[in-house]
Design a protein around this motif. Structure first.
Motif, PDB file in Angstrom:
ATOM      1  N   UNK A 102     -10.238  25.662  57.439  1.00  0.00           N
ATOM      2  CA  UNK A 102     -10.269  25.723  55.985  1.00  0.00           C
ATOM      3  C   UNK A 102     -11.700  26.083  55.619  1.00  0.00           C
ATOM      4  N   UNK A 103     -11.891  27.322  55.203  1.00  0.00           N
ATOM      5  CA  UNK A 103     -13.258  27.791  54.947  1.00  0.00           C
ATOM      6  C   UNK A 103     -13.779  27.256  53.623  1.00  0.00           C
ATOM      7  N   UNK A 104     -15.068  27.325  53.463  1.00  0.00           N
ATOM      8  CA  UNK A 104     -15.702  26.875  52.232  1.00  0.00           C
ATOM      9  C   UNK A 104     -15.260  27.665  51.014  1.00  0.00           C
ATOM     10  N   UNK A 105     -14.661  28.845  51.218  1.00  0.00           N
ATOM     11  CA  UNK A 105     -14.177  29.661  50.099  1.00  0.00           C
ATOM     12  C   UNK A 105     -12.755  29.296  49.692  1.00  0.00           C
ATOM     13  N   UNK A 108      -7.510  29.590  54.271  1.00  0.00           N
ATOM     14  CA  UNK A 108      -7.032  28.817  55.414  1.00  0.00           C
ATOM     15  C   UNK A 108      -6.479  29.783  56.449  1.00  0.00           C
ATOM     16  N   UNK A 109      -6.929  29.627  57.692  1.00  0.00           N
ATOM     17  CA  UNK A 109      -6.487  30.487  58.785  1.00  0.00           C
ATOM     18  C   UNK A 109      -5.994  29.605  59.925  1.00  0.00           C
ATOM     19  N   UNK A 110      -4.831  29.957  60.469  1.00  0.00           N
ATOM     20  CA  UNK A 110      -4.238  29.209  61.577  1.00  0.00           C
ATOM     21  C   UNK A 110      -4.157  30.106  62.805  1.00  0.00           C
ATOM     22  N   UNK A 111      -4.557  29.563  63.943  1.00  0.00           N
ATOM     23  CA  UNK A 111      -4.432  30.277  65.214  1.00  0.00           C
ATOM     24  C   UNK A 111      -3.901  29.295  66.254  1.00  0.00           C
ATOM     25  N   UNK A 125     -16.454  35.205  60.725  1.00  0.00           N
ATOM     26  CA  UNK A 125     -16.900  35.348  59.343  1.00  0.00           C
ATOM     27  C   UNK A 125     -16.532  36.736  58.837  1.00  0.00           C
ATOM     28  N   UNK A 126     -16.666  37.720  59.708  1.00  0.00           N
ATOM     29  CA  UNK A 126     -16.388  39.109  59.346  1.00  0.00           C
ATOM     30  C   UNK A 126     -14.951  39.299  58.844  1.00  0.00           C
ATOM     31  N   UNK A 127     -13.998  38.575  59.444  1.00  0.00           N
ATOM     32  CA  UNK A 127     -12.590  38.679  59.035  1.00  0.00           C
ATOM     33  C   UNK A 127     -12.240  37.721  57.897  1.00  0.00           C
ATOM     34  N   UNK A 128     -13.219  36.948  57.415  1.00  0.00           N
ATOM     35  CA  UNK A 128     -12.969  36.009  56.312  1.00  0.00           C
ATOM     36  C   UNK A 128     -12.309  34.723  56.763  1.00  0.00           C
ATOM     37  N   UNK A 129     -12.286  34.474  58.070  1.00  0.00           N
ATOM     38  CA  UNK A 129     -11.647  33.266  58.591  1.00  0.00           C
ATOM     39  C   UNK A 129     -12.586  32.067  58.563  1.00  0.00           C
ATOM     40  N   UNK A 135     -17.297  24.636  57.038  1.00  0.00           N
ATOM     41  CA  UNK A 135     -15.874  24.892  57.229  1.00  0.00           C
ATOM     42  C   UNK A 135     -15.252  23.672  57.907  1.00  0.00           C
ATOM     43  N   UNK A 136     -14.032  23.368  57.520  1.00  0.00           N
ATOM     44  CA  UNK A 136     -13.320  22.234  58.115  1.00  0.00           C
ATOM     45  C   UNK A 136     -12.350  22.751  59.171  1.00  0.00           C
ATOM     46  N   UNK A 137     -12.336  22.094  60.322  1.00  0.00           N
ATOM     47  CA  UNK A 137     -11.470  22.494  61.419  1.00  0.00           C
ATOM     48  C   UNK A 137     -10.564  21.321  61.775  1.00  0.00           C
ATOM     49  N   UNK A 138      -9.257  21.582  61.834  1.00  0.00           N
ATOM     50  CA  UNK A 138      -8.306  20.591  62.333  1.00  0.00           C
ATOM     51  C   UNK A 138      -7.559  21.205  63.499  1.00  0.00           C
ATOM     52  N   UNK A 139      -7.288  20.376  64.499  1.00  0.00           N
ATOM     53  CA  UNK A 139      -6.540  20.830  65.672  1.00  0.00           C
ATOM     54  C   UNK A 139      -5.397  19.842  65.896  1.00  0.00           C
ATOM     55  N   UNK A 140      -4.191  20.389  66.028  1.00  0.00           N
ATOM     56  CA  UNK A 140      -3.001  19.584  66.261  1.00  0.00           C
ATOM     57  C   UNK A 140      -2.379  19.998  67.579  1.00  0.00           C
ATOM     58  N   UNK A 141      -2.064  19.004  68.407  1.00  0.00           N
ATOM     59  CA  UNK A 141      -1.400  19.265  69.687  1.00  0.00           C
ATOM     60  C   UNK A 141       0.052  18.824  69.560  1.00  0.00           C
ATOM     61  N   UNK A 142       0.969  19.719  69.908  1.00  0.00           N
ATOM     62  CA  UNK A 142       2.400  19.417  69.908  1.00  0.00           C
ATOM     63  C   UNK A 142       2.867  19.365  71.355  1.00  0.00           C
ATOM     64  N   UNK A 143       3.718  18.377  71.653  1.00  0.00           N
ATOM     65  CA  UNK A 143       4.143  18.145  73.021  1.00  0.00           C
ATOM     66  C   UNK A 143       5.631  18.446  73.178  1.00  0.00           C
ATOM     67  N   UNK A 144       6.058  18.608  74.441  1.00  0.00           N
ATOM     68  CA  UNK A 144       7.452  18.942  74.737  1.00  0.00           C
ATOM     69  C   UNK A 144       8.419  17.845  74.304  1.00  0.00           C
ATOM     70  N   UNK A 145       7.950  16.592  74.196  1.00  0.00           N
ATOM     71  CA  UNK A 145       8.851  15.509  73.768  1.00  0.00           C
ATOM     72  C   UNK A 145       9.069  15.495  72.253  1.00  0.00           C
ATOM     73  N   UNK A 146       8.465  16.453  71.547  1.00  0.00           N
ATOM     74  CA  UNK A 146       8.642  16.557  70.100  1.00  0.00           C
ATOM     75  C   UNK A 146       7.545  15.881  69.296  1.00  0.00           C
ATOM     76  N   UNK A 147       6.681  15.134  69.929  1.00  0.00           N
ATOM     77  CA  UNK A 147       5.601  14.462  69.203  1.00  0.00           C
ATOM     78  C   UNK A 147       4.475  15.452  68.912  1.00  0.00           C
TER      79      UNK A 147
END
Length: 163
Positions: A102-105, A108-111, A125-129, A135-147
């Protein structure tokens, strides 16, 4: 005596009618002025975009059997952000890793990052990401058990070390 009382009563009634102003009826109603409503005053409205929510939130408590880790860095010159998967005890159970900037502008970009050790996603920065500021960064891990667990949430800013 009745005659005197009747005359006094009639004079009294006529006097009351005169005082009340109801002595004549012309049949015409006098027009009353109706106030015309004025248009509402137009006040200038300034619209400002709400500042993005850069306040990090607590991360989830991940069971030890599913623990995985990521590393993040922000280039002090370009402002580009790199998110690197570092593996962990639960790396073989990871289905996908989602990194969101989540950029200061306000953009929001997801990869998505492959669950392989040292796999990375770069937000430029060049791509506006990303920005050269915070900038705020969040990372979410999803597992095979659905969690799914938020394993990282922080704000990165560009800083240079001076000697």
């Amino acid at each position: 005596m009745i005659k005197k009382a009747s005359i006094v009563l009639i004079v009294f009634v006529i006097g009351m009618v005169c005082i009340a102003g109801c002595t004549s009826d012309t049949g015409e109603a006098t027009p009353t002025a109706t106030p015309t409503p004025l248009p509402p005053v137009q006040t200038p409205v300034s619209t400002t975009q709400a500042a993005p929510d850069l306040m990090p939130q607590p991360t989830d408590v991940v069971p030890t059997t599913l623990f995985v880790d990521v590393a993040t860095s922000k280039d002090p010159i370009t402002g580009d952000i790199t998110v690197t998967f570092r593996g962990g005890k639960g790396q073989n159970q990871v289905n996908e890793i989602k990194a969101v900037v989540m950029s200061g502008t306000g953009a929001t970009t997801t990869k998505y990052i492959e669950p392989n050790v040292n796999a990375e996603a770069v937000f430029t920065v060049e791509d506006g990401e990303a920005t050269r500021g915070e900038d705020r960064i969040t990372v979410t891990a999803s597992f095979y058990d659905g969690s799914s667990y938020r394993i990282y949430d922080d704000v990165l800013s560009r800083s240079r070390t001076t000697s």
